[in-house]
Design an enzyme around this catalytic site. Structure first.
Site, PDB file in Angstrom:
ATOM      1  N   PRO A   1      38.606  32.513  32.162  1.00  0.00           N
ATOM      2  CA  PRO A   1      39.545  31.663  32.892  1.00  0.00           C
ATOM      3  C   PRO A   1      39.224  31.470  34.370  1.00  0.00           C
ATOM      4  O   PRO A   1      38.800  32.396  35.043  1.00  0.00           O
ATOM      5  CB  PRO A   1      40.889  32.390  32.725  1.00  0.00           C
ATOM      6  N   ASN A   2      39.444  30.251  34.796  1.00  0.00           N
ATOM      7  CA  ASN A   2      39.316  29.804  36.193  1.00  0.00           C
ATOM      8  C   ASN A   2      37.877  29.617  36.656  1.00  0.00           C
ATOM      9  O   ASN A   2      37.647  29.120  37.754  1.00  0.00           O
ATOM     10  CB  ASN A   2      40.072  30.744  37.156  1.00  0.00           C
TER      11      ASN A   2
ATOM     12  N   ARG B   1      36.493  26.419  45.093  1.00  0.00           N
ATOM     13  CA  ARG B   1      37.451  27.260  45.820  1.00  0.00           C
ATOM     14  C   ARG B   1      36.803  28.616  46.071  1.00  0.00           C
ATOM     15  O   ARG B   1      35.898  29.013  45.348  1.00  0.00           O
ATOM     16  CB  ARG B   1      38.722  27.488  44.993  1.00  0.00           C
TER      17      ARG B   1
ATOM     18  N   TYR C   1      32.794  33.668  45.598  1.00  0.00           N
ATOM     19  CA  TYR C   1      32.011  33.261  44.419  1.00  0.00           C
ATOM     20  C   TYR C   1      30.843  32.330  44.730  1.00  0.00           C
ATOM     21  O   TYR C   1      30.111  31.945  43.822  1.00  0.00           O
ATOM     22  CB  TYR C   1      32.939  32.614  43.386  1.00  0.00           C
TER      23      TYR C   1
ATOM     24  N   ASN D   1      30.890  36.330  30.994  1.00  0.00           N
ATOM     25  CA  ASN D   1      31.703  36.631  32.164  1.00  0.00           C
ATOM     26  C   ASN D   1      33.147  36.386  31.722  1.00  0.00           C
ATOM     27  O   ASN D   1      33.615  35.249  31.726  1.00  0.00           O
ATOM     28  CB  ASN D   1      31.340  35.741  33.353  1.00  0.00           C
TER      29      ASN D   1
ATOM     30  N   ALA E   1      39.089  37.211  34.463  1.00  0.00           N
ATOM     31  CA  ALA E   1      40.234  38.138  34.514  1.00  0.00           C
ATOM     32  C   ALA E   1      40.472  38.851  33.184  1.00  0.00           C
ATOM     33  O   ALA E   1      41.011  39.968  33.158  1.00  0.00           O
ATOM     34  CB  ALA E   1      41.487  37.386  34.950  1.00  0.00           C
TER      35      ALA E   1
ATOM     36  N   HIS F   1      39.654  42.632  32.548  1.00  0.00           N
ATOM     37  CA  HIS F   1      40.464  43.759  32.996  1.00  0.00           C
ATOM     38  C   HIS F   1      41.646  44.075  32.081  1.00  0.00           C
ATOM     39  O   HIS F   1      42.320  45.074  32.286  1.00  0.00           O
ATOM     40  CB  HIS F   1      40.950  43.504  34.432  1.00  0.00           C
TER      41      HIS F   1
ATOM     42  N   ASP G   1      37.562  43.849  21.021  1.00  0.00           N
ATOM     43  CA  ASP G   1      37.531  43.979  19.554  1.00  0.00           C
ATOM     44  C   ASP G   1      36.574  42.947  18.937  1.00  0.00           C
ATOM     45  O   ASP G   1      35.816  43.262  18.022  1.00  0.00           O
ATOM     46  CB  ASP G   1      38.931  43.812  18.947  1.00  0.00           C
TER      47      ASP G   1
ATOM     48  N   GLU H   1      27.379  41.798  30.144  1.00  0.00           N
ATOM     49  CA  GLU H   1      28.580  41.391  30.899  1.00  0.00           C
ATOM     50  C   GLU H   1      28.145  41.013  32.320  1.00  0.00           C
ATOM     51  O   GLU H   1      27.398  41.773  32.949  1.00  0.00           O
ATOM     52  CB  GLU H   1      29.542  42.586  30.919  1.00  0.00           C
TER      53      GLU H   1
ATOM     54  N   HIS I   1      29.427  39.665  36.214  1.00  0.00           N
ATOM     55  CA  HIS I   1      30.430  39.313  37.219  1.00  0.00           C
ATOM     56  C   HIS I   1      29.714  38.803  38.453  1.00  0.00           C
ATOM     57  O   HIS I   1      28.776  39.455  38.935  1.00  0.00           O
ATOM     58  CB  HIS I   1      31.320  40.510  37.576  1.00  0.00           C
ATOM     59  N   ILE I   2      30.151  37.664  38.933  1.00  0.00           N
ATOM     60  CA  ILE I   2      29.513  37.048  40.096  1.00  0.00           C
ATOM     61  C   ILE I   2      29.718  37.925  41.326  1.00  0.00           C
ATOM     62  O   ILE I   2      28.799  38.183  42.094  1.00  0.00           O
ATOM     63  CB  ILE I   2      30.112  35.633  40.321  1.00  0.00           C
TER      64      ILE I   2
ATOM     65  N   ARG J   1      36.062  45.346  45.280  1.00  0.00           N
ATOM     66  CA  ARG J   1      37.293  44.560  45.399  1.00  0.00           C
ATOM     67  C   ARG J   1      38.511  45.405  45.016  1.00  0.00           C
ATOM     68  O   ARG J   1      38.449  46.627  45.032  1.00  0.00           O
ATOM     69  CB  ARG J   1      37.156  43.289  44.559  1.00  0.00           C
TER      70      ARG J   1
ATOM     71  N   ARG K   1      40.347  45.540  39.501  1.00  0.00           N
ATOM     72  CA  ARG K   1      39.114  44.916  39.003  1.00  0.00           C
ATOM     73  C   ARG K   1      38.049  45.958  38.666  1.00  0.00           C
ATOM     74  O   ARG K   1      36.975  45.625  38.187  1.00  0.00           O
ATOM     75  CB  ARG K   1      38.545  43.926  40.031  1.00  0.00           C
TER      76      ARG K   1
HETATM   77  O1  CA2 Z   1      33.227  38.189  39.792  1.00  0.00           O
HETATM   78  C1  CA2 Z   1      33.450  37.642  38.713  1.00  0.00           C
HETATM   79  O2  CA2 Z   1      32.641  36.942  38.115  1.00  0.00           O
HETATM   80  C2  CA2 Z   1      34.838  37.768  38.069  1.00  0.00           C
HETATM   81  O3  CA2 Z   1      34.664  37.914  36.669  1.00  0.00           O
HETATM   82  C3  CA2 Z   1      35.568  36.480  38.391  1.00  0.00           C
HETATM   83  C4  CA2 Z   1      37.030  36.488  37.948  1.00  0.00           C
HETATM   84  C5  CA2 Z   1      37.761  37.749  38.411  1.00  0.00           C
HETATM   85  O4  CA2 Z   1      39.053  37.782  37.864  1.00  0.00           O
HETATM   86  C6  CA2 Z   1      37.016  39.013  38.019  1.00  0.00           C
HETATM   87  O5  CA2 Z   1      37.707  40.125  38.526  1.00  0.00           O
HETATM   88  C7  CA2 Z   1      35.602  38.989  38.576  1.00  0.00           C
HETATM   89  C8  CA2 Z   1      37.749  35.273  38.535  1.00  0.00           C
HETATM   90  C9  CA2 Z   1      37.150  33.972  38.155  1.00  0.00           C
HETATM   91  C10 CA2 Z   1      37.837  32.915  38.931  1.00  0.00           C
HETATM   92  O6  CA2 Z   1      36.859  32.105  39.514  1.00  0.00           O
HETATM   93  C11 CA2 Z   1      37.195  31.288  40.524  1.00  0.00           C
HETATM   94  C12 CA2 Z   1      36.162  30.644  41.136  1.00  0.00           C
HETATM   95  C13 CA2 Z   1      36.425  29.805  42.185  1.00  0.00           C
HETATM   96  C14 CA2 Z   1      37.726  29.606  42.595  1.00  0.00           C
HETATM   97  C15 CA2 Z   1      38.776  30.263  41.977  1.00  0.00           C
HETATM   98  C16 CA2 Z   1      38.502  31.094  40.928  1.00  0.00           C
END
Ligand code: CA2
Length: 148
Positions: A11-12, A19, A24, A75, A78, A81, A88, A99, A101-102, A108, A112
């Site tokens: 998600p996101n 953003r 990121y 990836n 969220a 977590h 599963d 796995e 994570h950017i 953080r 997380r």
């Molecule tokens: O660091 C990562 O790749 C994460 O998986 C990114 C997730 C975050 O919840 C994890 O803790 C770490 C969030 C992805 C949301 O990505 C956005 C990118 C740009 C603007 C807003 C959200």
């Protein structure tokens, strides 16, 4: 062994590059997909690249991968977590899982620091920016070749 790899994004991540560039970076998910596809050609891999904001879609792609793929780069964003359901699903997938994570999640917020997915992943990459995806793909190719 199939040369197909699923690259799954939670998600996101569709907002990547639009953003929070201080966390990121400036690259969009389309840029990441292009870099992954370019490397896949070099590694002679086929890639299915997906993003969803819905947990069930990610689970369905993992189920699909059970039948077709030799590896998964994920990836879970969220979902990392808190999703036992994604853990599963990955536990029912027999080939390598990396796995990604950017951001460096360990630098953080405390929430997380824990990942359900890490209990299944064969490797975890965090804090390498979007480069983490191509590093993960190289590792998957290596693990797939090792299994031959
Ligand atoms: O660091 C990562 O790749 C994460 O998986 C990114 C997730 C975050 O919840 C994890 O803790 C770490 C969030 C992805 C949301 O990505 C956005 C990118 C740009 C603007 C807003 C959200």
């Amino acid at each position: 062994m199939t040369r197909l790899v699923y690259v799954l994004n939670g998600p996101n991540l569709n907002l990547l590059g639009k953003r929070q560039p201080h966390i990121y970076g400036h690259e969009t998910l389309a840029d990441v997909e292009a870099a992954v596809r370019e490397l896949a050609k070099e590694l002679q891999l086929e890639v299915r690249f997906h993003q969803s904001n819905r947990e069930y879609e990610i689970i369905d792609w993992i189920h699909e991968a059970r039948e077709t793929a030799g590896g998964i780069v994920i990836n879970p964003a969220a979902f990392t977590h808190y999703s036992v359901a994604i853990l599963d699903a990955l536990n029912a997938f027999d080939a390598p899982v990396i796995e990604v994570h950017i951001s460096n999640v360990h630098k953080r917020e405390e929430f997380r620091h824990h990942s359900f997915v890490s209990a299944r992943a064969d490797g975890v990459i965090a804090g390498f920016g979007t480069q983490g995806y191509t590093l993960a793909l190289r590792r998957i190719a290596f693990l797939m070749d090792q299994k031959k």
